[in-house]
Design an enzyme around this catalytic site. Structure first.
Site, PDB file in Angstrom:
ATOM      1  N   GLU A  22       0.832  -1.201   0.000  1.00  0.00           N
ATOM      2  CA  GLU A  22       0.000   0.000   0.000  1.00  0.00           C
ATOM      3  C   GLU A  22       0.867   1.252   0.000  1.00  0.00           C
ATOM      4  OE1 GLU A  22      -3.896  -0.585   1.981  1.00  0.00           O
ATOM      5  OE2 GLU A  22      -3.289   1.149   3.163  1.00  0.00           O
ATOM      6  N   GLU A  38       2.143   1.732  -3.363  1.00  0.00           N
ATOM      7  CA  GLU A  38       1.045   2.205  -4.206  1.00  0.00           C
ATOM      8  C   GLU A  38       0.824   3.713  -3.993  1.00  0.00           C
ATOM      9  OE1 GLU A  38      -2.654   0.256  -3.371  1.00  0.00           O
ATOM     10  OE2 GLU A  38      -3.690   1.170  -5.070  1.00  0.00           O
ATOM     11  N   CYS A  97      -8.214  -2.069   4.221  1.00  0.00           N
ATOM     12  CA  CYS A  97      -8.058  -3.212   5.132  1.00  0.00           C
ATOM     13  C   CYS A  97      -9.376  -3.642   5.754  1.00  0.00           C
ATOM     14  CB  CYS A  97      -7.130  -2.865   6.286  1.00  0.00           C
ATOM     15  SG  CYS A  97      -5.606  -2.167   5.744  1.00  0.00           S
ATOM     16  N   SER A 115      -7.217   1.914  -2.189  1.00  0.00           N
ATOM     17  CA  SER A 115      -6.031   1.128  -2.496  1.00  0.00           C
ATOM     18  C   SER A 115      -6.495  -0.202  -3.091  1.00  0.00           C
ATOM     19  CB  SER A 115      -5.251   0.876  -1.203  1.00  0.00           C
ATOM     20  OG  SER A 115      -4.375  -0.207  -1.395  1.00  0.00           O
ATOM     21  N   LYS A 146     -15.284  -9.818   7.787  1.00  0.00           N
ATOM     22  CA  LYS A 146     -14.243 -10.650   7.190  1.00  0.00           C
ATOM     23  C   LYS A 146     -14.827 -11.943   6.639  1.00  0.00           C
ATOM     24  CE  LYS A 146     -10.429  -8.261   7.981  1.00  0.00           C
ATOM     25  NZ  LYS A 146      -9.670  -7.747   6.845  1.00  0.00           N
ATOM     26  N   GLU A 197     -16.015 -10.958   3.365  1.00  0.00           N
ATOM     27  CA  GLU A 197     -14.857 -10.692   2.497  1.00  0.00           C
ATOM     28  C   GLU A 197     -14.255 -11.995   1.979  1.00  0.00           C
ATOM     29  OE1 GLU A 197     -11.262  -9.315   4.385  1.00  0.00           O
ATOM     30  OE2 GLU A 197     -10.856  -7.938   2.744  1.00  0.00           O
ATOM     31  N   GLU A 235     -14.391 -12.875  -5.950  1.00  0.00           N
ATOM     32  CA  GLU A 235     -13.083 -12.616  -6.573  1.00  0.00           C
ATOM     33  C   GLU A 235     -11.906 -13.107  -5.726  1.00  0.00           C
ATOM     34  OE1 GLU A 235     -15.276 -10.362  -5.593  1.00  0.00           O
ATOM     35  OE2 GLU A 235     -14.370  -8.645  -4.583  1.00  0.00           O
ATOM     36  N   CYS A 277     -10.281  -2.118  14.590  1.00  0.00           N
ATOM     37  CA  CYS A 277     -10.576  -3.545  14.730  1.00  0.00           C
ATOM     38  C   CYS A 277     -10.745  -3.966  16.188  1.00  0.00           C
ATOM     39  CB  CYS A 277      -9.465  -4.374  14.113  1.00  0.00           C
ATOM     40  SG  CYS A 277      -9.160  -3.939  12.405  1.00  0.00           S
TER      41      CYS A 277
END
Lengths: 597, 394
Positions: free
Chosen positions: A284, A287, A311, A331, A370, A373, A378, A527
């Site tokens: 990141e 990036e 994240c 990102s 999560k 996710e 994908e 988190c």
């Protein structure tokens, strides 16, 4: 400003309290606990469950302690016969409306209604059970959250959470009277609406009406299967939260015991998500610097700045629904969990000489989003499902209890190697501002060759619990290849809780903000206050957890992501370079536009 | 008994003299304090049912400093058995509007709303015309006050003043915690005077004829006249303006069909009075000196011996079960339990003694419910069950 003190009597005793204090708080300050259900420290006062009613002398009716401010000379009785009888009636009413099949409930033992029923010793059910009169379907469509209206007590904590903390409003109240219920837009399943799967509703639900979808049995089965190699990764915030479920006070660091417990549960390899947190910083950070170069040197008009962190899967789904025009600003890095998953079935499999089809990749997360996710279509870049099962901190605690492990007595153990190495920078991913801090520690040093100009590497402006925190770092005397950044003031903003994400995004949208880098965590506190963390949660508890995260960071020998030896080795042996071709295949992703309902 | 016949009819509200411009200009020439004093000395109490002194309400709101204040006319007439506000708005809307302007003058409001019951949509076009007339007049005299009609959507609970504000603010019509009260924190959080349609119409009378004329009518604690919506087993249903303080006996002499078994005073949320208590019951606000005195928003439902009191109660409870906003436990669950409870007793699934459990539940509802709806379900329930217990069981 000094607050005026007033005199009241509480159950006959004279006490002094601040003017305007609610009776509930005044009582608590003076050692009297008044039961509550709809009240939650994170939320506005609703005053709808009526369990907290108290008697105020001279008043015909009882008053809700949570919503009634103290006044001079008030005589409050919190436990008079009238109060007790009324309260008992209200608990009985709630039980009559509640699917009180407690032994078969996920929240059995941690349900606030159950606790209250036990406290008031409700031994009989005189009132008519209402559940059979209604049709309830359990919404199990979401990979993260199960919603069972038959257990709902209509306290609206979830509705207030979804609106006040998260600004999402996926959950709302519909109908009135006996039909009144908590539901979604057009009563669609949770998976089909704007729900971000953040799980804050689960964290704030007093009963079993909203719970995480658990995958405990699936994981037990994988562990028991001799053909499977079961790898587990643990997120930063789990190690400082887990203890709360297992007899420790909030804010206790239990990294070593947690690792030991995971080994005893039978996982073949116990690894650390912090490792891919460090990797995330490399990807990141690169990036971001790349985007800055494109903007400042190449003057590329299409470059998307500010760049936002990716994240937090709750945040990702939020922006996909609410600000899809800004997906390019995210990102492209996968979250640490997904990077880890993709590497486990490629890099790790190769290094350990394992058949990736026989690897089961489990992650322990403070998060319910999560789960969603990991199930995204994908997330198959390794050729397999990158992460097979996601368990919350709470689910891990359940497994530890089921295995009969005496957690407090465990000897501390260390993570296994290959993807078990981590730094202080990886750990602070668990707190709001942590990704920003870790990124700055690394990016600043890459660009200037010097450490960030903050004592002990502690970038205090991005720490704390303020909803939106801005900071800027001026880059001076960079290395030659970064000369274009000389005297550039890198403007950063950190937000946690999606309602604050909205504030940031609206200011970006209006053109008022000129940020370069945005860190957003879906949950309050980051988190550590995630939807998969131990219940209860409150500002005080989250503060303690944050202190533990930063203490963990300070205790680490290495505190900068780019100094993670295993990450360096990973690039050398496998990925070659940050944002390289293989990185792009395995560690980066794309996003989906979603409807706004 | 006939000797004590003392029903006093009056005719103020619907007296149509079409003189609002003169009345209003006189009002606007008087000071705020003067008008408040007049209203206080009339002892007018809210005619929506709760009976809060109107003058005091205006006074409190007038004394607060705030950038915005509002005057709201509560025309969400939803109580079963009441239909007088509709008639006022249809026949003498200018009286209500005049009073709203007076209130705006007194408290310093720039905006006023008529919260019109969803089912009264048909009144809106005519009402808008009268509002236009007023706005034209106010513009002429340079008085800055706008009146708008806000259409309700049919929920009974939105007649509760704080639920009404929530509804106007575009939220779910759910009552708020009190305090704060509307005079301090009402619509949009601003000081708000919210009055029932009829209250405002009486205000017109008071400002036109003086407080004394109003005060001299009625009895102590219950001054003035009141509109009654008379329905049920009566040869002459309709709306009648009567002086407050009459005995229910007299009322039944006038309106009963000779076989009146009971009268429900104050609609579904009011009290049922059985025949044997007619003579001891007065209609008016509770006072320290009077005996049994029942307040009412005007609904008077008469039942004769052909009616089953079980059915009456069942009907009310079904209404409350549906019209509870559902947010607070005692009201949402309590109403369901009361309804299912009397059904179970009737069918013999629960013993007759279960009625006592339900009566004690209504006591809890009365003292713990968040708003007047949940608190007042006990009224009809206990008065019907206590007086007609055998009809509940057999």
């Amino acid at each position: 400003m000094t607050t005026q003190k007033i005199n009241i009597t509480l159950n006959g005793y004279n006490v002094k309290v601040d003017k305007g204090t609610m009776i509930l708080d005044a009582a608590k300050e003076n050692g009297i606990i008044i039961p509550t259900l709809c009240y939650h420290k994170d939320l506005c006062v609703a005053g709808n469950c009526r369990v907290c009613v108290v008697e105020v002398a001279g008043q015909k009716r009882l008053s809700a302690a949570c919503a009634t401010p103290c006044e001079e000379g008030m005589e409050v009785m919190t436990n008079s016969l009238r109060v007790r009888n009324s309260r008992k009636h209200i608990i009985e009413l709630l039980l009559s409306e509640h699917n009180a099949d407690c032994t078969k409930c996920y929240r059995n033992g941690s349900c606030e209604l159950q606790e209250l029923a036990s406290e008031y010793k409700i031994m009989t059910q005189d009132f008519i059970e209402l559940v059979p009169f209604k049709t309830y379907t359990i919404d199990m469509f979401s990979p993260s959250i199960i919603k069972d209206d038959s257990k709902c007590i209509r306290c609206q904590r979830c509705v207030r959470t979804c609106s006040e903390l998260q600004g999402v409003n996926a959950l709302t109240v519909s109908h009135k009277g006996d039909l009144m219920k908590i539901t979604t837009f057009m009563e669609k399943p949770m998976s089909a609406v704007v729900c971000t799967n953040c799980g804050q509703c689960v964290n704030h639900c007093p009963t079993g009406a909203l719970v995480e979808k658990n995958y405990i049995e699936e994981v037990w089965e994988a562990i028991a299967n001799p053909d499977k190699h079961v790898v587990v990764q643990t997120a930063p915030a789990v190690r400082i939260g887990l203890g709360e479920e297992l007899g420790f006070m909030p804010g206790t660091r239990n990294t070593g015991k947690m690792v030991a417990a995971l080994k005893r549960l039978g996982f073949d390899s116990v690894l650390d998500t912090d490792f891919t947190a460090d990797l995330t910083i490399m990807e990141e950070g690169t990036e971001l610097l790349g985007r800055l170069k494109k903007a400042l040197v190449d003057k590329d008009p299409d470059v998307k700045l500010p760049m936002a962190t990716s994240c937090s899967p709750g945040w990702i789904k939020y922006i996909e629904h609410m600000y899809p025009e800004y997906l390019g600003n995210l990102s492209t890095c996968k979250s640490p969990q997904q990077m880890f998953g993709a590497l486990v079935k490629t890099y790790y499999a190769k290094a350990r000489n394992l058949d990736p089809s026989k690897i089961v990749s489990v992650s322990i997360m403070p998060c319910t989003a999560k789960k969603f996710e990991a199930a995204r279509p994908e997330m198959l870049d390794s050729g397999y499902r990158d992460v097979d099962y996601v368990l919350t901190t709470r689910e891990l605690a359940i497994m530890i209890k089921q295995a009969g492990i005496n957690f407090p007595a465990l000897e501390e153990a260390k993570y296994d190697r290959l993807m078990g190495d981590s730094t202080g920078a990886g750990v602070i991913f668990g707190a709001t501002g942590g990704v920003m801090e870790a990124a700055l520690r690394t990016a600043y040093e890459i660009v200037t060759g010097r450490e960030v100009p903050f004592a002990n590497l502690e970038i205090t402006p991005v720490r704390g619990m303020e909803g939106v925190r801005e900071a800027s770092v001026k880059i001076e005397n960079p290395k030659k290849e970064w000369a274009f950044l000389d005297n550039v003031e890198l403007k950063c903003v950190v937000a946690h809780g999606l309602v604050n994400a909205k504030t940031v995004m609206d200011s970006v949208k209006s053109g008022k903000a000129d940020y370069h880098f945005i860190e957003i965590m879906a949950c309050p506190g980051g988190c550590l206050g995630g939807g998969g963390q131990p219940i209860p949660t409150s500002p005080e508890i989250r503060k303690k957890r944050a202190e533990a995260i930063y203490a963990e960071d300070a205790s680490m020998p290495v505190r900068k992501s780019h100094e993670n030896q295993e990450v360096i080795k990973l690039y050398k042996d496998f990925l070659k370079e940050p944002n390289g071709e293989l990185s792009h295949k395995l560690l980066h992703t794309k996003y989906t536009r979603r409807e706004r309902f | 008994m006939a000797t004590s016949y003392q029903l006093k009819r009056a005719d103020f509200i619907f007296k149509n003299e079409n003189d609002w411009e003169q009345v209003l200009s006189k009002i606007l020439n008087r000071t705020s304090q003067d008008l408040i004093n007049e209203l206080i000395s009339s002892e007018l109490k809210g005619r929506g049912g709760a009976g809060f002194p109107t003058g005091l309400k205006w006074k409190v709101a007038s004394e607060l400093e705030a950038p915005e204040k509002y005057v709201i006319c509560n025309a969400d007439e939803g109580e079963p058995g009441t239909f007088k506000d509709r008639e006022i708005l249809e026949r003498v809307p200018y009286k209500v509007l005049t009073a709203m302007v007076a209130c705006a003058h007194v408290i310093g409001a720039k905006e006023g709303y008529i919260y019109l019951r969803g089912e009264y949509k048909f009144l809106e076009p005519e009402l808008e015309k009268v509002i236009d007339e007023f706005e034209y007049y106010l513009k002429e005299i340079n008085f800055d006050f706008k009146i708008r009609v806000f259409m309700g959507s049919g929920a009974y609970i939105c007649g509760e003043e704080t639920a009404l504000f929530e509804s106007m603010e575009g939220k779910r019509g759910e009552p708020r915690n009190k305090p704060p009260y509307p005079t301090n924190y009402g619509y949009n959080g601003a000081p708000t005077v919210i009055n029932n349609v009829e209250t405002l119409a009486h205000t017109f009378t008071i400002f036109k004829y003086g407080a004394k004329k109003f005060y001299d009518l009625g009895v102590q604690y219950s001054r003035g006249t009141k509109l009654f919506s008379v329905s049920g087993d009566t040869p002459k249903p309709g709306i009648y303006e009567l002086e407050l303080g009459m005995s229910l006996q007299d009322f039944v002499f006038e309106f009963g069909d000779g076989d009146t078994k009971a009268v429900q005073v104050g609609g579904a949320s009011g009290f049922l009075v059985p025949r044997k208590k007619f003579a001891d019951t007065a209609i008016g606000f509770q006072g320290k000196l009077t005996g049994i005195s029942l307040p009412t928003g005007g609904s008077m439902m008469l039942f004769n011996s052909s009616r089953s009191m079980y059915n009456v109660l069942d009907n009310y409870l079904e209404f409350f079960r549906e019209e509870s906003c559902g947010q607070c436990t005692p009201c949402r669950v309590g109403c369901q339990q009361l309804l299912l409870g009397i059904k179970a007793v009737k069918r013999g699934e629960k013993p007759a003694s279960y009625l006592d459990k339900l009566l004690s539940l209504t006591e809890t509802m009365q003292v713990t419910a968040k708003c007047g709806l949940g608190q007042s379900v006990a009224n009809s329930f206990s008065s019907i069950v206590e007086n007609f217990r055998e009809e509940m069981i057999y």
